[in-house]
Design a protein around this motif. Sequence first.
Motif, PDB file in Angstrom:
ATOM      1  N   PHE A 186       0.560  -0.802  -0.543  1.00  0.00           N
ATOM      2  CA  PHE A 186       0.454  -0.526   0.416  1.00  0.00           C
ATOM      3  C   PHE A 186       0.762   0.652  -0.009  1.00  0.00           C
ATOM      4  CE2 PHE A 186      -3.132   2.896   2.164  1.00  0.00           C
ATOM      5  CZ  PHE A 186      -3.963   3.048   0.710  1.00  0.00           C
ATOM      6  N   SER A 187       1.832   0.670   0.571  1.00  0.00           N
ATOM      7  CA  SER A 187       3.180   2.548   1.010  1.00  0.00           C
ATOM      8  C   SER A 187       3.351   2.481  -0.228  1.00  0.00           C
ATOM      9  CB  SER A 187       4.015   1.970   1.871  1.00  0.00           C
ATOM     10  OG  SER A 187       3.612   2.207   3.259  1.00  0.00           O
ATOM     11  N   TRP A 188       4.100   1.296  -1.046  1.00  0.00           N
ATOM     12  CA  TRP A 188       4.888   1.680  -2.406  1.00  0.00           C
ATOM     13  C   TRP A 188       4.081   2.531  -3.431  1.00  0.00           C
ATOM     14  CZ3 TRP A 188       4.258  -0.967  -7.385  1.00  0.00           C
ATOM     15  CH2 TRP A 188       4.699  -0.672  -8.012  1.00  0.00           C
ATOM     16  N   LEU A 189       1.954   2.026  -3.429  1.00  0.00           N
ATOM     17  CA  LEU A 189       1.720   2.096  -4.288  1.00  0.00           C
ATOM     18  C   LEU A 189       1.405   3.745  -4.249  1.00  0.00           C
ATOM     19  CD1 LEU A 189      -0.962  -0.616  -4.572  1.00  0.00           C
ATOM     20  CD2 LEU A 189       0.473   0.204  -6.238  1.00  0.00           C
ATOM     21  N   LEU A 190       0.956   4.401  -2.408  1.00  0.00           N
ATOM     22  CA  LEU A 190       1.171   5.717  -2.451  1.00  0.00           C
ATOM     23  C   LEU A 190       2.243   6.723  -2.983  1.00  0.00           C
ATOM     24  CD1 LEU A 190      -0.724   5.246   1.195  1.00  0.00           C
ATOM     25  CD2 LEU A 190      -1.878   6.002  -1.127  1.00  0.00           C
ATOM     26  N   SER A 191       2.853   5.715  -2.928  1.00  0.00           N
ATOM     27  CA  SER A 191       3.782   6.378  -3.371  1.00  0.00           C
ATOM     28  C   SER A 191       4.329   7.030  -4.769  1.00  0.00           C
ATOM     29  CB  SER A 191       5.287   6.373  -2.846  1.00  0.00           C
ATOM     30  OG  SER A 191       5.594   4.994  -3.874  1.00  0.00           O
ATOM     31  N   LYS A 192       3.449   6.060  -5.801  1.00  0.00           N
ATOM     32  CA  LYS A 192       3.751   6.132  -7.494  1.00  0.00           C
ATOM     33  C   LYS A 192       2.693   7.382  -7.861  1.00  0.00           C
ATOM     34  CE  LYS A 192       6.661   3.343  -6.879  1.00  0.00           C
ATOM     35  NZ  LYS A 192       8.116   3.840  -7.645  1.00  0.00           N
TER      36      LYS A 192
END
Length: 142
Positions: free
Chosen positions: A136-142
């Motif tokens: 989830f954090s990775w996706l939010l960073s995109k």
Amino acid sequence: MNASIEIPKDSKVYLNKPYVQVFWSPINKILTSRWTGFCTFDEIKAVAQRIIDAVTLEGARKVLYDAREIEVLDEESQKYIAGAFTKEMIKAGIEYSATVSPLDVFAQFSVDDIQSSIKIPEASHNKFFQNVDEAFSWLLSK
């Protein structure tokens, strides 16, 4: 064991079946599917179409596949996911996808087979994670 994803109250629910939940978060702009147990090829294909419809309707660019509780996938389902489904998702607008790996070792073999079978260059923005928070954090960073 990781905490399971709760469907946020502000989410738009596209599917809520015993084997899969699909929902869109307008705040985070992430389409999430949470898989549980065994699914037939026909179920996989029907859910995939609903996911593609949701991507199109919401203008989604990011998707989270929570596969922690999925069981092994048959070869036909694996080929469909790695081929036609992945192509349709990219065509529909998905730029980033995060997959949370299954806990079941045999289901993980299925996911590994799918990952190694994807030959579409645009699918390079798919990452695999061991827990939902990292994905989830990775996706939010995109």
